[in-house]
Motif scaffolding. Structure first.
Motif, PDB file in Angstrom:
ATOM      1  N   ALA A 126       0.813  -1.208   0.000  1.00 31.72           N
ATOM      2  CA  ALA A 126       0.000   0.000   0.000  1.00 31.72           C
ATOM      3  C   ALA A 126       0.848   1.260   0.000  1.00 31.72           C
ATOM      4  O   ALA A 126       0.501   2.251  -0.632  1.00 31.72           O
ATOM      5  N   GLY A 127       1.974   1.258   0.724  1.00 31.51           N
ATOM      6  CA  GLY A 127       2.820   2.429   0.774  1.00 31.51           C
ATOM      7  C   GLY A 127       2.156   3.614   1.452  1.00 31.51           C
ATOM      8  O   GLY A 127       1.090   3.513   2.056  1.00 31.51           O
ATOM      9  N   PHE A 128       2.798   4.787   1.331  1.00 33.47           N
ATOM     10  CA  PHE A 128       2.266   6.017   1.920  1.00 33.47           C
ATOM     11  C   PHE A 128       1.259   6.690   0.998  1.00 33.47           C
ATOM     12  O   PHE A 128       0.545   7.601   1.410  1.00 33.47           O
ATOM     13  N   ALA A 129       1.246   6.307  -0.271  1.00 32.52           N
ATOM     14  CA  ALA A 129       0.367   6.945  -1.251  1.00 32.52           C
ATOM     15  C   ALA A 129      -0.103   5.884  -2.238  1.00 32.52           C
ATOM     16  O   ALA A 129       0.526   4.818  -2.387  1.00 32.52           O
ATOM     17  N   PRO A 130      -1.209   6.131  -2.941  1.00 33.21           N
ATOM     18  CA  PRO A 130      -1.685   5.142  -3.923  1.00 33.21           C
ATOM     19  C   PRO A 130      -0.611   4.826  -4.967  1.00 33.21           C
ATOM     20  O   PRO A 130       0.154   5.707  -5.380  1.00 33.21           O
ATOM     21  N   ASN A 131      -0.562   3.557  -5.369  1.00 33.76           N
ATOM     22  CA  ASN A 131       0.416   3.147  -6.371  1.00 33.76           C
ATOM     23  C   ASN A 131      -0.122   1.926  -7.117  1.00 33.76           C
ATOM     24  O   ASN A 131      -1.179   1.400  -6.787  1.00 33.76           O
ATOM     25  N   THR A 159       7.249  -5.625  -8.279  1.00 33.42           N
ATOM     26  CA  THR A 159       8.342  -5.101  -7.476  1.00 33.42           C
ATOM     27  C   THR A 159       8.520  -3.630  -7.832  1.00 33.42           C
ATOM     28  O   THR A 159       8.547  -3.268  -9.009  1.00 33.42           O
ATOM     29  N   TYR A 160       8.654  -2.791  -6.821  1.00 33.18           N
ATOM     30  CA  TYR A 160       8.665  -1.352  -7.109  1.00 33.18           C
ATOM     31  C   TYR A 160       9.510  -0.599  -6.094  1.00 33.18           C
ATOM     32  O   TYR A 160      10.045  -1.188  -5.152  1.00 33.18           O
ATOM     33  N   HIS A 161       9.649   0.700  -6.287  1.00 35.46           N
ATOM     34  CA  HIS A 161      10.222   1.580  -5.276  1.00 35.46           C
ATOM     35  C   HIS A 161       9.172   2.625  -4.958  1.00 35.46           C
ATOM     36  O   HIS A 161       8.772   3.409  -5.832  1.00 35.46           O
ATOM     37  N   ALA A 162       8.708   2.644  -3.724  1.00 33.90           N
ATOM     38  CA  ALA A 162       7.487   3.374  -3.381  1.00 33.90           C
ATOM     39  C   ALA A 162       7.609   4.872  -3.573  1.00 33.90           C
ATOM     40  O   ALA A 162       6.782   5.497  -4.248  1.00 33.90           O
ATOM     41  N   GLN A 163       8.620   5.476  -2.957  1.00 34.37           N
ATOM     42  CA  GLN A 163       8.704   6.947  -2.930  1.00 34.37           C
ATOM     43  C   GLN A 163       9.767   7.429  -3.909  1.00 34.37           C
ATOM     44  O   GLN A 163      10.888   7.774  -3.538  1.00 34.37           O
ATOM     45  N   ALA A 164       9.401   7.461  -5.181  1.00 36.20           N
ATOM     46  CA  ALA A 164      10.364   7.843  -6.206  1.00 36.20           C
ATOM     47  C   ALA A 164      10.628   9.342  -6.227  1.00 36.20           C
ATOM     48  O   ALA A 164      11.683   9.774  -6.692  1.00 36.20           O
ATOM     49  N   ASN A 185      12.754   2.922   6.231  1.00 38.05           N
ATOM     50  CA  ASN A 185      13.626   1.758   6.397  1.00 38.05           C
ATOM     51  C   ASN A 185      14.376   1.812   7.727  1.00 38.05           C
ATOM     52  O   ASN A 185      14.633   2.884   8.267  1.00 38.05           O
ATOM     53  N   ARG A 186      14.714   0.631   8.245  1.00 36.95           N
ATOM     54  CA  ARG A 186      15.390   0.528   9.535  1.00 36.95           C
ATOM     55  C   ARG A 186      16.630  -0.351   9.455  1.00 36.95           C
ATOM     56  O   ARG A 186      16.799  -1.122   8.516  1.00 36.95           O
ATOM     57  N   VAL A 187      17.475  -0.224  10.446  1.00 38.88           N
ATOM     58  CA  VAL A 187      18.700  -1.016  10.541  1.00 38.88           C
ATOM     59  C   VAL A 187      18.425  -2.387  11.136  1.00 38.88           C
ATOM     60  O   VAL A 187      19.079  -3.373  10.784  1.00 38.88           O
ATOM     61  N   THR A 188      17.434  -2.483  12.028  1.00 38.61           N
ATOM     62  CA  THR A 188      17.237  -3.709  12.805  1.00 38.61           C
ATOM     63  C   THR A 188      15.915  -4.421  12.549  1.00 38.61           C
ATOM     64  O   THR A 188      15.717  -5.529  13.037  1.00 38.61           O
ATOM     65  N   VAL A 189      14.997  -3.803  11.815  1.00 38.40           N
ATOM     66  CA  VAL A 189      13.641  -4.342  11.676  1.00 38.40           C
ATOM     67  C   VAL A 189      13.276  -4.492  10.207  1.00 38.40           C
ATOM     68  O   VAL A 189      13.363  -3.538   9.439  1.00 38.40           O
ATOM     69  N   ASP A 190      12.872  -5.702   9.809  1.00 37.53           N
ATOM     70  CA  ASP A 190      12.318  -5.927   8.477  1.00 37.53           C
ATOM     71  C   ASP A 190      10.865  -5.477   8.461  1.00 37.53           C
ATOM     72  O   ASP A 190      10.129  -5.668   9.429  1.00 37.53           O
ATOM     73  N   SER A 191      10.441  -4.894   7.345  1.00 38.62           N
ATOM     74  CA  SER A 191       9.069  -4.439   7.211  1.00 38.62           C
ATOM     75  C   SER A 191       8.508  -4.917   5.884  1.00 38.62           C
ATOM     76  O   SER A 191       9.193  -4.851   4.860  1.00 38.62           O
ATOM     77  N   PRO A 192       7.257  -5.398   5.862  1.00 41.18           N
ATOM     78  CA  PRO A 192       6.678  -5.841   4.593  1.00 41.18           C
ATOM     79  C   PRO A 192       6.524  -4.715   3.590  1.00 41.18           C
ATOM     80  O   PRO A 192       6.506  -4.963   2.383  1.00 41.18           O
ATOM     81  N   TRP A 193       6.409  -3.479   4.040  1.00 38.74           N
ATOM     82  CA  TRP A 193       6.180  -2.346   3.135  1.00 38.74           C
ATOM     83  C   TRP A 193       7.358  -1.378   3.070  1.00 38.74           C
ATOM     84  O   TRP A 193       7.501  -0.659   2.094  1.00 38.74           O
ATOM     85  N   LEU A 194       8.187  -1.358   4.098  1.00 36.13           N
ATOM     86  CA  LEU A 194       9.265  -0.375   4.170  1.00 36.13           C
ATOM     87  C   LEU A 194      10.636  -0.993   3.945  1.00 36.13           C
ATOM     88  O   LEU A 194      11.655  -0.367   4.225  1.00 36.13           O
ATOM     89  N   VAL A 250       1.407   1.599   7.660  1.00 31.70           N
ATOM     90  CA  VAL A 250       2.528   1.079   6.897  1.00 31.70           C
ATOM     91  C   VAL A 250       3.816   1.055   7.733  1.00 31.70           C
ATOM     92  O   VAL A 250       4.741   0.301   7.440  1.00 31.70           O
ATOM     93  N   LEU A 251       3.892   1.858   8.800  1.00 29.52           N
ATOM     94  CA  LEU A 251       5.103   1.904   9.617  1.00 29.52           C
ATOM     95  C   LEU A 251       5.283   0.672  10.497  1.00 29.52           C
ATOM     96  O   LEU A 251       6.378   0.428  10.991  1.00 29.52           O
ATOM     97  N   ALA A 252       4.242  -0.099  10.730  1.00 32.87           N
ATOM     98  CA  ALA A 252       4.342  -1.285  11.585  1.00 32.87           C
ATOM     99  C   ALA A 252       5.361  -2.277  11.000  1.00 32.87           C
ATOM    100  O   ALA A 252       5.565  -2.324   9.787  1.00 32.87           O
ATOM    101  N   PRO A 253       6.014  -3.097  11.839  1.00 34.07           N
ATOM    102  CA  PRO A 253       5.828  -3.238  13.287  1.00 34.07           C
ATOM    103  C   PRO A 253       6.537  -2.140  14.080  1.00 34.07           C
ATOM    104  O   PRO A 253       7.577  -1.649  13.678  1.00 34.07           O
ATOM    105  N   TYR A 254       5.936  -1.803  15.211  1.00 37.60           N
ATOM    106  CA  TYR A 254       6.471  -0.749  16.068  1.00 37.60           C
ATOM    107  C   TYR A 254       7.408  -1.377  17.105  1.00 37.60           C
ATOM    108  O   TYR A 254       7.130  -1.402  18.302  1.00 37.60           O
ATOM    109  N   THR A 255       8.522  -1.883  16.653  1.00 39.82           N
ATOM    110  CA  THR A 255       9.443  -2.647  17.493  1.00 39.82           C
ATOM    111  C   THR A 255      10.322  -1.721  18.326  1.00 39.82           C
ATOM    112  O   THR A 255      10.897  -0.760  17.807  1.00 39.82           O
TER     113      THR A 255
END
Length: 382
Positions: free
Chosen positions: A17-22, A128-133, A222-231, A274-279
């Motif tokens: 879903a991302g932050f905006a429609p795509n 496969t895409y890059h969300a925030q171009a 994106n994070r250093v320690t957490v995988d995200s399905p959307w980020l 989209v920011l989840a998980p809130y680890t």
């Protein structure tokens, strides 16, 4: 990959879903996608790298062209070239894979914009895409590979699809990968202006008579320690493909970690699921992730450059806990000596983003803020 140097890259992401429609979840069917990118260095010939990294079925490409861009969805007449794979204009990209086209003679200069058009005749499945171009992708019905005008391309998106890199020959192989999050991706900047931090750093190097490829491998959130399905996969998990696999690279700059220590602070108030998980992540865990990337870069012979984490005061991310973690990570970056060099962006940008540098959320710079970041880089550190 001998002789090739990456001139433009982006980091692929899972459909979502991302932050905006795509268009990533619906994909493409009997449609042409036209995407324009700006090369940080030029060359004598080029190839395009396409990605089906997060696809589950082969991606059938009915055709691809490249041309010099002239604005919006139009290309310069006389520059359009057909691209092939193993000499064939139609081909498939296997699921989970990236694929480079055959080389084509195509002279480019630093900061030239080129347009890649893909025709996907068969249903692609999720893309496969890059969300925030921060760049406009145009879509048209049917095969529009040979169109030089843009009238048929009536649909637009602010994401890139199935496009991961453009490589060139005839340039020095001393590129720089900038790896990180939205501060690398360019969130807060003006779309279609190429004023992200890596873009502006490339222009500074060129103006100083030291042109080098500067490759953007940022993913918003994106994070250093957490995988995200959307980020995106965490930065160490994507390090091999997004950094070490890039041809012609000698240096990596890492600007990452603020999302790890801050996203958990807005779990109850975030408007973005989209920011989840809130680890919950500690400063030590962020530092451990940086150390892992330093070790792998050094083993591959790359110079490592860290950057301190930018101010977040006044943003939704700023709490007593997150500010303390940010201070701890920055102290390690400045004092440990573990990176070959450190760019102290936090000191350059101040305790809080200046109004002239702030996009409005007290977290992401605007165009002037990204320029200030690029201007703060000691080019000798690279």
């Amino acid at each position: 990959m001998s002789g090739w140097s990456a001139a433009w890259t982006t980091s692929p992401q899972r459909p979502g879903a991302g932050f905006a429609p795509n268009w990533s979840e619906e994909g493409f069917s009997d449609q042409s996608a036209r995407q324009t990118v700006r090369l940080s260095v030029g060359g004598d010939s080029l190839r395009v790298r396409l990605t089906n990294r997060y696809g589950t079925v082969p991606l059938q490409i009915a055709g691809v062209t490249v041309a010099a861009a002239v604005g919006r969805a139009a290309v310069r007449p006389g520059t359009l070239r057909e691209l092939t794979v193993d000499g064939e204009p139609s081909f498939a990209v296997p699921p989970g894979a990236d694929l480079a086209t055959d080389p084509v003679a195509f002279a480019t200069g630093a900061q030239d914009a080129v347009t890649v058009t893909m025709y996907l005749a068969e249903p692609s499945g999720p893309a496969t895409y890059h969300a925030q171009a921060l760049a406009t992708t145009h879509r048209a019905k049917g095969d529009r590979l040979a169109d030089t005008g843009g009238a048929a391309f009536t649909e637009t998106s602010q994401s890139w699809y199935h496009l991961s890199a453009i490589d060139v020959t005839g340039t020095a192989g001393d590129g720089i990968v900038v790896l990180g999050d939205s501060l690398v991706d360019g969130t807060g900047g003006t779309p279609d202006t190429d004023r992200r931090f890596p873009d502006l750093l490339a222009r500074r190097l060129a103006a100083a008579g030291r042109p080098r490829a500067v490759l953007n491998q940022g993913i918003g959130g994106n994070r250093v320690t957490v995988d995200s399905p959307w980020l995106g996969d965490r930065t160490p998990a994507r390090f091999d493909r997004d950094v070490l696999a890039q041809p012609g690279v000698s240096t990596v700059i890492v600007l990452a970690g603020i999302n790890d220590i801050a996203i958990s602070e807005i779990a109850d108030a975030s408007p973005f699921p989209v920011l989840a998980p809130y680890t919950e992540v500690s400063a030590d865990e962020v530092i451990a992730g940086h150390r892992d990337m330093i070790d792998r870069a050094r083993a591959a012979g790359l110079r490592t450059v860290g950057t301190t984490l930018l101010p977040i005061r006044g943003s939704a991310f700023s709490t007593t806990r997150s500010e303390a973690k940010r201070a701890a990570v920055n102290a390690w970056l400045r004092e440990s000596g573990e990176y070959d060099a450190v760019i102290d962006l936090a000191r350059a940008m101040g305790d809080v983003l200046a109004p002239a540098h702030d996009s409005g959320d007290h977290l992401h710079p605007g165009d002037a803020g990204y320029r200030a970041m690029a201007d703060a880089v000691d080019l000798a550190a690279l």
